[in-house]
Design an enzyme around this catalytic site. Structure first.
Site, PDB file in Angstrom:
ATOM      1  N   HIS A  99       8.551   6.066   7.176  1.00 13.30           N
ATOM      2  CA  HIS A  99       7.182   6.586   7.246  1.00 13.30           C
ATOM      3  C   HIS A  99       6.272   5.359   7.341  1.00 13.30           C
ATOM      4  O   HIS A  99       6.609   4.294   6.800  1.00 13.30           O
ATOM      5  CB  HIS A  99       6.741   7.306   5.971  1.00 13.30           C
ATOM      6  CG  HIS A  99       7.597   8.435   5.508  1.00 13.30           C
ATOM      7  ND1 HIS A  99       8.763   8.259   4.828  1.00 13.30           N
ATOM      8  CD2 HIS A  99       7.388   9.775   5.567  1.00 13.30           C
ATOM      9  CE1 HIS A  99       9.266   9.449   4.500  1.00 13.30           C
ATOM     10  NE2 HIS A  99       8.459  10.386   4.937  1.00 13.30           N
ATOM     11  N   ASP A 102       5.848   3.535   4.111  1.00  7.51           N
ATOM     12  CA  ASP A 102       6.968   2.771   3.548  1.00  7.51           C
ATOM     13  C   ASP A 102       6.927   1.316   3.982  1.00  7.51           C
ATOM     14  O   ASP A 102       7.411   0.440   3.263  1.00  7.51           O
ATOM     15  CB  ASP A 102       8.323   3.317   4.043  1.00  7.51           C
ATOM     16  CG  ASP A 102       8.464   4.800   3.846  1.00  7.51           C
ATOM     17  OD1 ASP A 102       7.916   5.323   2.861  1.00  7.51           O
ATOM     18  OD2 ASP A 102       9.125   5.440   4.700  1.00  7.51           O
TER      19      ASP A 102
HETATM   20  C1  XLS Z   1      11.399  15.177   1.598  1.00 11.18           C
HETATM   21  C2  XLS Z   1      11.841  14.916   2.951  1.00 11.18           C
HETATM   22  C3  XLS Z   1      11.355  13.601   3.524  1.00 11.18           C
HETATM   23  C4  XLS Z   1      11.488  13.622   5.009  1.00 11.18           C
HETATM   24  C5  XLS Z   1      10.642  12.647   5.738  1.00 11.18           C
HETATM   25  O1  XLS Z   1      11.903  16.036   0.901  1.00 11.18           O
HETATM   26  O2  XLS Z   1      13.226  14.995   3.009  1.00 11.18           O
HETATM   27  O3  XLS Z   1      12.050  12.542   2.933  1.00 11.18           O
HETATM   28  O4  XLS Z   1      12.808  13.425   5.397  1.00 11.18           O
HETATM   29  O5  XLS Z   1       9.291  12.847   5.485  1.00 11.18           O
END
Ligand code: XLS
Ligand code: NI
Ligand code: NI
Length: 433
Positions: A99, A102
């Site tokens: 993201h 991150d």
């Molecule tokens: C959260 C989600 C997140 C997505 C990406 O539960 O799994 O990690 O994979 O935003």
């Protein structure tokens, strides 16, 4: 080079008899299966957020991990990238995912956040080129900051909709720039806490328009990867609009996007929706919208998205069986959307969690491939529906109730129950896992 993982050797394949903690026992990246290497079949990705951005908090306590790159400066963001790519080198990692939040600290304004994203993706691009690790997918974090507390695309405040659109735009730009093979939308806050303050119809329209604009913009900039939606039923909100595959398909149909958007399916989310992972995979494949997977596991007792590393080979085998039946991955892959337990403090825990997960997936994948090659399960499935192949039966699907009723009486059709053979089929699976 950083010294965060110092003294940890590169992990290579040694075979099932190895007792070396720092070796793959089942994942042999170069091993060929049906004309493709295991690396190309499985397409493993590391999730930047869990491995490098998550501090180890839970609802009762905050940070447990002490990482030298935690903090809000671009220098620390670069150190984080150095450590991440160091881990990718140790694991022989083909892919990773992020993201925006991150990989770079948030700026004071959207423009500053965007320019920091451009700066860090220059850096990540150099590291990708030097290492060969590629971007499986990028995504925007439209859920952590308090501005998104009432949703992103579905927010009652149009300024948040606008901010979200601008954020997705620069995340798509960044994904394109880094050669990302997919772009994911997980609607973290796209749901509601209470119906008492929620206009469902309006929020659904807003989400649909946003997704149409994402698809249009991706085309406009020449992004030829796959746009993926990641369903999840609850958490963080009481109800999430992207509940599961079937729900998302209805939504895509409504906005004419069923040919444009595919699914990123997560094991833990399937369980939260009251499904098995293989159910979600089979459903997506049957609707022609299977894309990619987030591999992890939930604790079956705790009832929330615990995002643990996978360790159940029989479960993983059934999941990859559906992936293989769907034709395998094209742009998708196996992203480990999995995090350490908060007591697993050591750098080596992070490496071996991934190495172990690679092995679990490789074992499951090989079992799935063998099961498919054996053919006993598919033969039994075909035999179960074989009577539909006779012309009279096949014609029923384009017939009418009265014509069928007349035939039933004329021919004295009298259904005879047949065994579903579930236990016998389970015994077949057990030969492979
Ligand atoms: C959260 C989600 C997140 C997505 C990406 O539960 O799994 O990690 O994979 O935003
Ligand atoms: Ni996920
Ligand atoms: Ni999740």
């Amino acid at each position: 080079m950083t010294d965060f993982f110092k003294d940890i050797p590169t992990i290579t394949y040694e075979g099932p008899d190895s007792t070396n903690e720092f070796a793959f026992k089942h994942y042999n990246p170069a091993e060929q299966l049906n004309g493709k290497s295991m690396q190309d079949h499985l397409r493993f990705g590391v999730a930047y957020w869990h491995s490098f951005a998550w501090p180890g908090g839970d609802p009762f306590g905050g940070q447990t991990f002490d990482r030298p790159w935690f903090g809000d400066t671009m220098d620390l963001a670069r150190m984080k990238a150095d450590v991440a790519f160091e881990m990718f080198r140790i694991l022989g990692q083909p892919y990773y995912c992020w993201h925006d939040a991150d990989v770079r600290p948030e700026g004071a304004t959207l423009a500053e956040s965007r320019s920091r994203m451009e700066e860090i993706t220059d850096y990540l691009g150099e590291k990708q080129a030097a290492s060969g690790t590629k971007l499986l997918w990028g995504t925007a974090n439209l859920f952590s900051n308090r501005r998104f507390m009432s949703g992103a695309a579905t927010n009652p405040d149009p300024d948040v909709f606008a901010y979200s659109a601008a954020t997705i735009k620069y995340c798509l730009d960044a994904t394109l720039k880094l050669g990302g093979e997919n772009y994911v939308l997980w609607g973290g806050r796209e749901g509601y806490e209470t119906l008492l303050n929620t206009d469902l119809a309006r929020e659904r329209q807003q989400a649909g328009r946003m997704l149409c604009m994402v698809v249009d913009y991706a085309k406009k900039i020449g992004f030829d990867g796959t746009i993926l939606i990641e369903p999840k039923p609850q958490e963080p909100t009481k109800h999430q609009y992207d509940y599961d595959t079937a729900t998302v398909y209805g939504f895509l149909k409504d906005f004419g996007l069923e040919g444009e958007v595919k699914m990123n399916l997560e094991q833990g989310h399937a369980i939260l929706a009251g499904h098995s992972f293989e159910h979600e995979l089979a459903m997506a494949a049957s609707l022609g919208i299977f894309g990619s997977i987030d591999m992890n596991r939930n604790d079956y007792q705790s009832g929330w998205d615990t995002d643990q590393f996978p360790n159940n080979v029989p479960e993983v085998a059934l999941a990859y069986y559906e992936v293989l039946k769907a034709g395998g991955f094209t742009t998708g892959g196996t992203n480990f959307d999995a995090k350490l337990r908060r007591q697993s403090l050591d750098p080596v825990d992070l490496i071996l969690a991934h190495a172990g997960a690679f092995d679990v997936c490789a074992r499951g994948f090989k079992a799935a491939a063998a099961m498919l090659a054996d053919g006993a399960l598919e033969d039994a499935r075909t035999a179960r529906y074989a009577d539909w192949d006779t012309p009279a039966n096949a014609a029923m699907l384009t017939s009418s109730l009265d014509a069928i009723a007349a035939r039933v009486e004329a021919e004295g059709v009298d259904p005879q129950p047949k065994s579903g053979r579930q236990e016998r089929l389970e015994n077949i699976v057990n030969r492979f896992v």
